[in-house]
Scaffold this active site. Structure first.
Site, short mmCIF file in Angstrom:
data_model
loop_
_atom_site.label_atom_id
_atom_site.label_comp_id
_atom_site.label_asym_id
_atom_site.label_seq_id
_atom_site.Cartn_x
_atom_site.Cartn_y
_atom_site.Cartn_z
N LYS A 293 0.86 -1.19 0.00
CA LYS A 293 0.00 0.00 0.00
C LYS A 293 0.89 1.25 0.00
CE LYS A 293 -3.62 -2.46 2.56
NZ LYS A 293 -4.69 -2.57 1.56
N ARG B 245 -13.89 4.99 -2.49
CA ARG B 245 -12.77 5.23 -1.59
C ARG B 245 -11.63 5.88 -2.36
NH1 ARG B 245 -9.65 0.41 1.55
NH2 ARG B 245 -9.10 -0.04 -0.60
C1 LIG Z 1 -6.44 -3.89 7.22
C2 LIG Z 1 -5.94 -4.91 6.25
N1 LIG Z 1 -5.35 -6.02 6.69
C3 LIG Z 1 -4.88 -6.97 5.83
C4 LIG Z 1 -5.00 -6.79 4.47
C5 LIG Z 1 -4.54 -7.78 3.44
O1 LIG Z 1 -3.83 -8.85 3.85
P1 LIG Z 1 -3.07 -9.75 2.77
O2 LIG Z 1 -1.95 -8.94 2.22
O3 LIG Z 1 -2.67 -10.92 3.53
O4 LIG Z 1 -4.02 -10.06 1.67
C6 LIG Z 1 -5.58 -5.64 3.97
C7 LIG Z 1 -5.70 -5.45 2.50
O5 LIG Z 1 -6.26 -4.56 1.99
C8 LIG Z 1 -6.08 -4.69 4.88
O6 LIG Z 1 -6.68 -3.58 4.43
#
Ligand SMILES: Cc1ncc(COP(=O)(O)O)c(C=O)c1O
Length: 413
Positions: free
Chosen positions: A224, A372
């Site tokens: 991100k 968003r």
């Molecule tokens: C708060 C949060 N946790 C975890 C994830 C994603 O986890 P992963 O990279 O394991 O798919 C996201 C993805 O958008 C997220 O917004």
């Protein structure tokens, strides 16, 4: 509030101490990128680094690169860079696996650090993977351990002497609301439980001080605001005092004290590397490593200040210029209690988002009705915000969203 003009925003760009950072990124011509909270743009350095790793380190040096090119140390090196952005010590953070997997490892480890306690508490409406993984953890552990999911305002009421762990996302993925990290951590620890923060929507955009907040554990994404690329390695944080006792269930050889002794018995290494499982994804780690250099010489306070001003500016512009179009807004508190994206609500949010994307204004849609828009201070200008809202006005005025091509739902929104 006096109405903003494009000229006002252009002035802010000339005064922006982070403006020069934009040149570090590849932003396609004609694109206003408002989705860095989902997938950051490509840092120029990452393109070069990956090419070099492929051509020289992999292509020529081959297996010698584990030592010669420092592949073996990449996970801790990248962890150290991320630590600097989240107020942790370099030895408390490591880059590894995915955010989901890191949650599995740390939540399981937390239960072991609090034996006899049978509750994990989280928030209803937390990012789905967090809840799904916690459901998997309690199913795996059995022994009467349960997941308790409470409404945002009631989370702390659900924490008691039977709670082993509380898992919360610092910046909410939809509303952008921020939990008071230090206050919540203290309240959780007062009940003897451990606090794990998901920093996916915070790291690289919001100033965080895990050590000052006395946080126990944390996880977060690399793709991100850190701009590590699609599916970039995630990271995890374990406060120093928990490291010696940390027992995580994915006890692979990379977490072993001496992986190249090839002995039968698992013996975790004494440091943060005990949170590792298997062989690190070198190409992806290299991209993330170079992407993080975009933060060199920048303070997170500076980033946060720009993010807050951009968020306020974007909301003001939408409220000023789109008053006729029935957008719903989240209740907006003090800027410090919100993260680095804006969600506005509309029954046609999906189609509006698609119509904007067709014009090069890239945001995303979160069901059921949120458009968003993410604000990435390192590469987003203030005049970009004006231009994005101008496109939104045109999409709404011309009802451009009301077209079959924008209504058909794609698998990824
Ligand atoms: C708060 C949060 N946790 C975890 C994830 C994603 O986890 P992963 O990279 O394991 O798919 C996201 C993805 O958008 C997220 O917004």
């Amino acid at each position: 509030m006096t109405n903003l003009t494009r000229a006002d925003l252009a002035v802010l760009d000339t005064q922006d101490p982070l403006a020069s950072r934009r040149a570090l990124f590849e932003i396609p011509e004609g694109v206003i990128y408002l989705d860095g909270n989902s997938l950051g743009v490509l840092p120029k350095a990452a393109r070069q680094r990956v090419a070099q790793v492929v051509e020289q380190e992999w292509g020529v040096d081959l297996i010698r690169s584990w030592g010669k090119a420092g592949w073996m140390d990449l996970a801790t090196k990248v962890g150290g860079k991320i630590a600097a952005l989240v107020g942790a010590k370099p030895n408390e953070v490591i880059a590894a696996d995915t955010t989901s997997l890191n949650l599995f490892k740390l939540a399981s480890a937390a239960l072991k650090l609090r034996p006899g306690r049978r509750k994990i508490v989280s928030e209803a409406g937390n990012f789905p993977t967090d809840l799904y993984i916690l459901q998997g953890v309690v199913a795996q552990v059995g022994q009467g351990v349960e997941l308790v999911v409470a409404e945002r305002g009631r989370v702390l009421d659900a924490v008691d002497e039977d709670t082993a762990l509380v898992v919360l996302t610092h910046v909410h993925y939809k509303s952008a609301e921020i939990f008071d990290m230090a206050g919540v951590t203290a309240a959780v620890q007062a009940k003897g439980a451990l606090m794990l923060w998901d920093l996916s929507h915070s790291t690289g955009a919001v100033d965080i001080d895990l050590n000052a907040a006395k946080a126990d554990l944390a996880i977060g994404c690399g793709y991100k605001y850190l701009n590590g690329g699609p599916g970039a390695p995630a990271f995890l944080f374990v406060a120093e005092q928990h490291l010696p006792g940390l027992e995580q269930p994915l006890s692979g050889w990379m977490g072993h004290a001496r992986p190249f002794d090839f002995v039968d018995q698992y013996e975790p290494v004494g440091d943060i590397r005990r949170a590792l499982c298997g062989t690190p994804p070198v190409l992806a780690l290299s991209a993330l490593d170079s992407a993080l250099d975009a933060f060199d010489g920048v303070s997170m306070q500076e980033v946060r200040a720009k993010s807050m001003l951009q968020r306020r500016t974007l909301l003001d512009l939408i409220k000023q210029r789109c008053a006729a179009f029935d957008f719903g807004f989240e209740p907006d508190g003090d800027a410090r209690t919100r993260g680095s994206h804006v969600s506005i609500h509309h029954p046609e949010a999906y189609a509006i988002c698609q119509a904007l994307i067709a014009r090069g204004v890239i945001g995303d849609f979160r069901a059921p009705d949120a458009l968003r828009l993410g604000l990435t201070p390192l590469y987003l200008g203030y005049a970009d915000l004006w231009d994005a809202v101008e496109h939104l006005v045109q999409v709404m005025e011309g009802k451009a969203w009301d077209s079959p091509q924008f209504q058909a739902r794609a698998a990824v929104t």
